[in-house]
Design a protein around this motif. Sequence first.
Motif, PDB file in Angstrom:
ATOM      1  N   LEU A 124      16.865 -37.572  -5.183  1.00 41.67           N
ATOM      2  CA  LEU A 124      17.510 -36.262  -5.069  1.00 41.67           C
ATOM      3  C   LEU A 124      16.627 -35.313  -4.278  1.00 41.67           C
ATOM      4  N   LYS A 125      17.269 -34.389  -3.603  1.00 41.82           N
ATOM      5  CA  LYS A 125      16.539 -33.478  -2.714  1.00 41.82           C
ATOM      6  C   LYS A 125      16.992 -32.046  -2.934  1.00 41.82           C
ATOM      7  N   GLU A 126      16.331 -31.135  -2.254  1.00 41.43           N
ATOM      8  CA  GLU A 126      16.636 -29.713  -2.390  1.00 41.43           C
ATOM      9  C   GLU A 126      18.107 -29.439  -2.105  1.00 41.43           C
ATOM     10  N   GLY A 127      18.715 -28.645  -2.982  1.00 44.67           N
ATOM     11  CA  GLY A 127      20.131 -28.318  -2.838  1.00 44.67           C
ATOM     12  C   GLY A 127      21.054 -29.202  -3.643  1.00 44.67           C
ATOM     13  N   ASP A 128      20.558 -30.339  -4.118  1.00 44.08           N
ATOM     14  CA  ASP A 128      21.369 -31.197  -4.978  1.00 44.08           C
ATOM     15  C   ASP A 128      21.511 -30.568  -6.364  1.00 44.08           C
ATOM     16  N   VAL A 129      22.571 -30.955  -7.051  1.00 44.00           N
ATOM     17  CA  VAL A 129      22.833 -30.494  -8.416  1.00 44.00           C
ATOM     18  C   VAL A 129      22.828 -31.702  -9.331  1.00 44.00           C
ATOM     19  N   LEU A 130      22.132 -31.576 -10.468  1.00 43.93           N
ATOM     20  CA  LEU A 130      22.059 -32.668 -11.435  1.00 43.93           C
ATOM     21  C   LEU A 130      22.498 -32.143 -12.795  1.00 43.93           C
ATOM     22  N   VAL A 131      23.490 -32.821 -13.394  1.00 46.90           N
ATOM     23  CA  VAL A 131      23.963 -32.466 -14.728  1.00 46.90           C
ATOM     24  C   VAL A 131      23.535 -33.556 -15.697  1.00 46.90           C
ATOM     25  N   LEU A 132      22.688 -33.194 -16.656  1.00 42.60           N
ATOM     26  CA  LEU A 132      22.255 -34.096 -17.718  1.00 42.60           C
ATOM     27  C   LEU A 132      23.038 -33.732 -18.966  1.00 42.60           C
ATOM     28  N   ALA A 133      23.847 -34.656 -19.448  1.00 43.47           N
ATOM     29  CA  ALA A 133      24.786 -34.263 -20.501  1.00 43.47           C
ATOM     30  C   ALA A 133      24.915 -35.338 -21.568  1.00 43.47           C
ATOM     31  N   GLY A 134      24.872 -34.882 -22.815  1.00 38.06           N
ATOM     32  CA  GLY A 134      25.245 -35.745 -23.924  1.00 38.06           C
ATOM     33  C   GLY A 134      24.088 -36.390 -24.645  1.00 38.06           C
ATOM     34  N   SER A 135      24.449 -37.206 -25.615  1.00 38.55           N
ATOM     35  CA  SER A 135      23.481 -37.886 -26.464  1.00 38.55           C
ATOM     36  C   SER A 135      22.885 -39.085 -25.736  1.00 38.55           C
ATOM     37  N   ILE A 136      21.887 -39.675 -26.349  1.00 37.07           N
ATOM     38  CA  ILE A 136      21.263 -40.874 -25.799  1.00 37.07           C
ATOM     39  C   ILE A 136      21.291 -41.964 -26.861  1.00 37.07           C
ATOM     40  N   PRO A 137      21.251 -43.236 -26.460  1.00 33.19           N
ATOM     41  CA  PRO A 137      21.192 -44.310 -27.451  1.00 33.19           C
ATOM     42  C   PRO A 137      19.920 -44.208 -28.295  1.00 33.19           C
ATOM     43  N   SER A 138      19.977 -44.735 -29.494  1.00 36.72           N
ATOM     44  CA  SER A 138      18.831 -44.647 -30.412  1.00 36.72           C
ATOM     45  C   SER A 138      17.609 -45.380 -29.887  1.00 36.72           C
ATOM     46  N   SER A 139      17.804 -46.283 -28.916  1.00 35.03           N
ATOM     47  CA  SER A 139      16.683 -47.040 -28.355  1.00 35.03           C
ATOM     48  C   SER A 139      15.830 -46.206 -27.409  1.00 35.03           C
ATOM     49  N   MET A 140      16.276 -44.989 -27.082  1.00 32.06           N
ATOM     50  CA  MET A 140      15.576 -44.189 -26.088  1.00 32.06           C
ATOM     51  C   MET A 140      14.849 -43.015 -26.720  1.00 32.06           C
ATOM     52  N   SER A 141      13.838 -42.528 -26.021  1.00 28.57           N
ATOM     53  CA  SER A 141      13.026 -41.409 -26.492  1.00 28.57           C
ATOM     54  C   SER A 141      13.741 -40.078 -26.278  1.00 28.57           C
ATOM     55  N   ASP A 142      13.527 -39.138 -27.207  1.00 21.03           N
ATOM     56  CA  ASP A 142      14.064 -37.785 -27.048  1.00 21.03           C
ATOM     57  C   ASP A 142      13.438 -37.050 -25.869  1.00 21.03           C
ATOM     58  N   ASN A 143      12.417 -37.627 -25.258  1.00 26.01           N
ATOM     59  CA  ASN A 143      11.759 -36.994 -24.116  1.00 26.01           C
ATOM     60  C   ASN A 143      12.388 -37.356 -22.773  1.00 26.01           C
ATOM     61  N   ILE A 144      13.474 -38.155 -22.777  1.00 24.67           N
ATOM     62  CA  ILE A 144      13.964 -38.691 -21.513  1.00 24.67           C
ATOM     63  C   ILE A 144      14.440 -37.587 -20.565  1.00 24.67           C
ATOM     64  N   TYR A 145      15.143 -36.581 -21.069  1.00 26.10           N
ATOM     65  CA  TYR A 145      15.579 -35.499 -20.190  1.00 26.10           C
ATOM     66  C   TYR A 145      14.364 -34.739 -19.656  1.00 26.10           C
ATOM     67  N   ARG A 146      13.389 -34.544 -20.527  1.00 29.38           N
ATOM     68  CA  ARG A 146      12.158 -33.856 -20.113  1.00 29.38           C
ATOM     69  C   ARG A 146      11.449 -34.647 -19.016  1.00 29.38           C
ATOM     70  N   ASP A 147      11.394 -35.974 -19.181  1.00 29.72           N
ATOM     71  CA  ASP A 147      10.727 -36.813 -18.182  1.00 29.72           C
ATOM     72  C   ASP A 147      11.427 -36.716 -16.830  1.00 29.72           C
ATOM     73  N   ILE A 148      12.762 -36.692 -16.862  1.00 31.39           N
ATOM     74  CA  ILE A 148      13.519 -36.571 -15.611  1.00 31.39           C
ATOM     75  C   ILE A 148      13.190 -35.242 -14.930  1.00 31.39           C
ATOM     76  N   MET A 149      13.192 -34.163 -15.707  1.00 30.96           N
ATOM     77  CA  MET A 149      12.925 -32.858 -15.120  1.00 30.96           C
ATOM     78  C   MET A 149      11.490 -32.730 -14.631  1.00 30.96           C
ATOM     79  N   ALA A 150      10.564 -33.376 -15.315  1.00 35.66           N
ATOM     80  CA  ALA A 150       9.175 -33.362 -14.865  1.00 35.66           C
ATOM     81  C   ALA A 150       9.048 -34.054 -13.511  1.00 35.66           C
ATOM     82  N   ASP A 151       9.754 -35.174 -13.351  1.00 37.99           N
ATOM     83  CA  ASP A 151       9.713 -35.903 -12.084  1.00 37.99           C
ATOM     84  C   ASP A 151      10.311 -35.077 -10.940  1.00 37.99           C
ATOM     85  N   LEU A 152      11.318 -34.274 -11.263  1.00 38.56           N
ATOM     86  CA  LEU A 152      12.018 -33.512 -10.222  1.00 38.56           C
ATOM     87  C   LEU A 152      11.479 -32.093 -10.055  1.00 38.56           C
TER      88      LEU A 152
END
Length: 303
Positions: A124-152
């Motif tokens: 993804l690049k400047e000007g793109d829009v990203l919508v992170l929405a909804g729950s996650i499977p129990s196998s995943m960490s609650d930090n996943i949205y945070r990790d995505i935003m940290a990367d971006l």
Amino acid sequence: MIYTVTFNPSLDYIVSVDDFKLGLTNRTSSELILPGGKGTNVSTVLKNLGFESTALGFVAGFTGNEIVKRLNDMGIKSDFISIENGISRINLKLKSIDGTEINGAGPDISEEKVNKLMDKLNQLKEGDVLVLAGSIPSSMSDNIYRDIMADLKDRGVMIVVDATKDLLLNVLEYHPFLIKPNNHELGEIFDVKLTTREEVIPYGRKLQEKGARNVLVSMAGEGAVLIAEDGQVFDTPAPKGKLINGVGAGDSMVAGFVAGWIEKQDYEYAFHMGVASGSASAFSENLATKEEIINVYNQVMGK
């Protein structure tokens, strides 16, 4: 480009049952099968409003194949990552009994598959829009949205987060453009009960103090409130109409707000487009069409 992420998409089986009786065989009076999950719902309403997006996330098994097929049939682009084991969930929505739902669990998602998604998002690049929405499977960490935003971080990507509890709180330090809790979720964060539009404003501002740029609070029949980044506050009662199907109304609000903001970069317009989109979906058997949304928008604006 707009991208939506749904970690746990579903096939939503939406049924009505007249005179439901517990413990007995019941027959449906109406039924509908739709691709579901909050991000896919956002993509659907964006498409209806004339905005293209790409739906990202994970799918598995025959239900996953059906989710992709139905989105393709609707003209919605998707780029899901396939999971070899398990199946994408089926969510039963019993709309004739006050929004009663039974939601499936979904497949386990390995770290390798998560990394594949991260590779896609890192394009993804400047000007793109990203919508992170909804729950996650129990196998995943609650930090996943945070990790995505940290990367971006510092990429100029406009990020919208529609999630609850830790999934939401964990991202605030990365200043999401928009978050959309409902009044119950907002109250749960601060351990208070919020029932009026006036009551949610100071708590929305608290989330801004924690890092959110704009806070959109949906309140079902009470209406909605926007605490905007520039200091403006907008609120409106719920538009008048018959509640037919509340499934996806909040996701429709997110889609309407995003579409409105992209169109005019005006908070008031985006807010009212969000309210109109959410209400129009609630008044419809399916997620709202553009015509239905414009009709409610005109009502909201007194036209």
